[in-house]
Design an enzyme around this catalytic site. Structure first.
Site, mmCIF file in Angstrom:
data_model
loop_
_atom_site.group_PDB
_atom_site.id
_atom_site.type_symbol
_atom_site.label_atom_id
_atom_site.label_comp_id
_atom_site.label_asym_id
_atom_site.label_seq_id
_atom_site.Cartn_x
_atom_site.Cartn_y
_atom_site.Cartn_z
ATOM 1 N N ARG A 149 0.878 -1.174 0.000
ATOM 2 C CA ARG A 149 0.000 0.000 0.000
ATOM 3 C C ARG A 149 0.917 1.227 0.000
ATOM 4 O O ARG A 149 2.039 1.163 0.503
ATOM 5 C CB ARG A 149 -0.870 0.038 1.259
ATOM 6 C CG ARG A 149 -1.810 -1.140 1.416
ATOM 7 C CD ARG A 149 -2.576 -1.021 2.735
ATOM 8 N NE ARG A 149 -3.557 -2.102 2.887
ATOM 9 C CZ ARG A 149 -3.355 -3.198 3.620
ATOM 10 N NH1 ARG A 149 -2.212 -3.361 4.275
ATOM 11 N NH2 ARG A 149 -4.287 -4.124 3.716
ATOM 12 N N LYS A 173 -2.317 -2.001 7.916
ATOM 13 C CA LYS A 173 -3.488 -1.394 8.572
ATOM 14 C C LYS A 173 -3.601 -1.888 10.002
ATOM 15 O O LYS A 173 -3.363 -3.066 10.272
ATOM 16 C CB LYS A 173 -4.760 -1.754 7.797
ATOM 17 C CG LYS A 173 -4.890 -1.006 6.482
ATOM 18 C CD LYS A 173 -6.248 -1.267 5.864
ATOM 19 C CE LYS A 173 -6.441 -0.389 4.633
ATOM 20 N NZ LYS A 173 -7.745 -0.620 4.008
ATOM 21 N N HIS A 245 -1.845 2.362 -6.011
ATOM 22 C CA HIS A 245 -2.601 1.138 -5.757
ATOM 23 C C HIS A 245 -2.661 0.230 -6.991
ATOM 24 O O HIS A 245 -2.817 -0.982 -6.871
ATOM 25 C CB HIS A 245 -4.011 1.502 -5.295
ATOM 26 C CG HIS A 245 -4.502 0.609 -4.205
ATOM 27 N ND1 HIS A 245 -4.035 0.695 -2.908
ATOM 28 C CD2 HIS A 245 -5.392 -0.412 -4.212
ATOM 29 C CE1 HIS A 245 -4.638 -0.229 -2.176
ATOM 30 N NE2 HIS A 245 -5.450 -0.911 -2.936
ATOM 31 N N ARG A 248 -0.151 -2.409 -6.810
ATOM 32 C CA ARG A 248 -0.543 -3.464 -5.861
ATOM 33 C C ARG A 248 -1.515 -4.430 -6.532
ATOM 34 O O ARG A 248 -1.374 -5.651 -6.422
ATOM 35 C CB ARG A 248 -1.173 -2.782 -4.640
ATOM 36 C CG ARG A 248 -1.592 -3.704 -3.508
ATOM 37 C CD ARG A 248 -1.898 -2.828 -2.298
ATOM 38 N NE ARG A 248 -2.816 -3.422 -1.349
ATOM 39 C CZ ARG A 248 -2.459 -4.232 -0.360
ATOM 40 N NH1 ARG A 248 -1.192 -4.567 -0.203
ATOM 41 N NH2 ARG A 248 -3.352 -4.706 0.485
ATOM 42 N N HIS A 271 -4.188 -8.825 3.612
ATOM 43 C CA HIS A 271 -5.651 -8.721 3.678
ATOM 44 C C HIS A 271 -6.173 -9.500 4.874
ATOM 45 O O HIS A 271 -5.778 -10.642 5.085
ATOM 46 C CB HIS A 271 -6.303 -9.298 2.413
ATOM 47 C CG HIS A 271 -6.240 -8.378 1.243
ATOM 48 N ND1 HIS A 271 -6.343 -8.825 -0.053
ATOM 49 C CD2 HIS A 271 -6.083 -7.023 1.154
ATOM 50 C CE1 HIS A 271 -6.251 -7.794 -0.879
ATOM 51 N NE2 HIS A 271 -6.095 -6.703 -0.162
ATOM 52 N N TYR A 280 -9.293 -9.917 -6.978
ATOM 53 C CA TYR A 280 -8.280 -10.101 -8.018
ATOM 54 C C TYR A 280 -8.610 -11.257 -8.956
ATOM 55 O O TYR A 280 -7.835 -11.582 -9.838
ATOM 56 C CB TYR A 280 -6.898 -10.303 -7.365
ATOM 57 C CG TYR A 280 -6.511 -9.103 -6.560
ATOM 58 C CD1 TYR A 280 -6.113 -7.928 -7.184
ATOM 59 C CD2 TYR A 280 -6.600 -9.111 -5.181
ATOM 60 C CE1 TYR A 280 -5.794 -6.802 -6.451
ATOM 61 C CE2 TYR A 280 -6.285 -7.991 -4.437
ATOM 62 C CZ TYR A 280 -5.878 -6.844 -5.086
ATOM 63 O OH TYR A 280 -5.583 -5.729 -4.358
#
Length: 299
Positions: A149, A173, A245, A248, A271, A280
């Protein structure tokens, strides 16, 4: 309207301390509530977070529906639902005015991806005769090869580089840490930047361990990474809207197309849920046909 400020502040503390969300995420959540507060102010409606009715919220939703697309509308409704659920959770309210408000249906937007050729063209367009050029090449290689990210990239520390083991330590995150494998090419470009370019910069206090620096010796901003990528895209006349992004998304898509499993990709991307990684799966039909022919016993 000060009444709103107090409750918004409480909510921000809750998101930070209890939910462990990043500053960016908290700001996005707050932005949605402030849109509602602005609507009340513009229409001289004096309702507090504790008294606001479903009808008033519905009026606000009708107004934004005429201004933004379904996707943005969904995000705002979801942000408000979270805020009012928090007020109920803390016993400030007994009910939520969002109960019957429906989120508009949106098709899941598939992320843009770049081909390997397009990524190569962007990297080749970097002017390596400047100090920033070597840095920008290392940045793009890291974004694409490690699937980071943009916030993870700008916060990357020299002490997070574990080249001997072949990994980067990433803080994602909610301050969750993960180790991401790094290839030898990316390792080479980071080393060139770190050993030959970065040591020519006068590093500002507090940024001694920050890997990627601006020319003033401070950490790069997220906006700066967007600008670098946008400028390179226009330089090669790339007819796609891209951001950090996009690299990514491309990282994940290319891994998947070359046979990597979703669970491994999930771990590398950091994730929380495999369903996020499933975005994806937007592979072309030709690829899916090949998978069937290669792996199904009744082909």
């Amino acid at each position: 309207m000060n009444n709103w400020k107090t409750y918004i502040k409480d909510y921000q503390h809750y998101l930070k301390l209890e939910r462990g969300l990043s500053q960016n995420t908290i700001e996005n959540y707050t932005f949605d509530i402030e849109k509602l507060v602005l609507f009340l102010s513009e229409n001289s409606i004096s309702e507090s977070p504790l008294t606001i009715s479903e009808e008033t919220v519905q009026q606000f939703i009708y107004k934004i529906a005429s201004e933004v697309n379904a996707r943005s509308q969904s995000r705002i409704i979801s942000g408000l639902k979270s805020f009012f659920s928090y007020l109920v959770f803390e016993d400030y309210r007994t009910d939520t005015p969002m109960e019957l408000i429906e989120v508009p249906k949106t098709g899941r937007k598939l992320p843009d991806t770049l081909s390997v050729q397009e990524i190569d063209a962007l990297i080749q367009a970097i002017d390596l005769s400047t100090l920033e050029g070597e840095r920008n090449r290392a940045i793009l290689e890291t974004l694409y090869s490690c699937g980071l990210r943009v916030s993870e990239l700008v916060n990357l520390k020299i002490s997070d580089l574990f080249f001997e083991e072949g990994f980067l330590k990433i803080t994602g995150k909610g301050n969750k840490q993960r180790f991401v494998p790094i290839g030898s090419i990316t390792e080479k470009y980071i080393s060139i930047y770190k050993n030959q370019i970065r040591n020519q910069i006068k590093v500002q206090k507090g940024h001694e361990d920050t890997l990627f620096l601006n020319r003033r010796g401070k950490q790069l901003t997220r906006a700066m990474i967007f600008t670098i990528i946008k400028d390179l895209a226009s330089k090669i006349n790339l007819n796609k809207i891209i951001s950090p992004h996009t690299f990514r998304h491309s990282f994940a898509t290319h891994l998947l197309e070359n046979g990597a499993d979703l669970r491994s990709i999930q771990l590398m991307l950091g994730h929380e849920s495999i369903t996020t990684t499933e975005v994806y799966m937007h592979l072309d039909r030709k690829f899916l046909k090949e998978v069937l022919q290669n792996y199904h016993p009744r082909k």
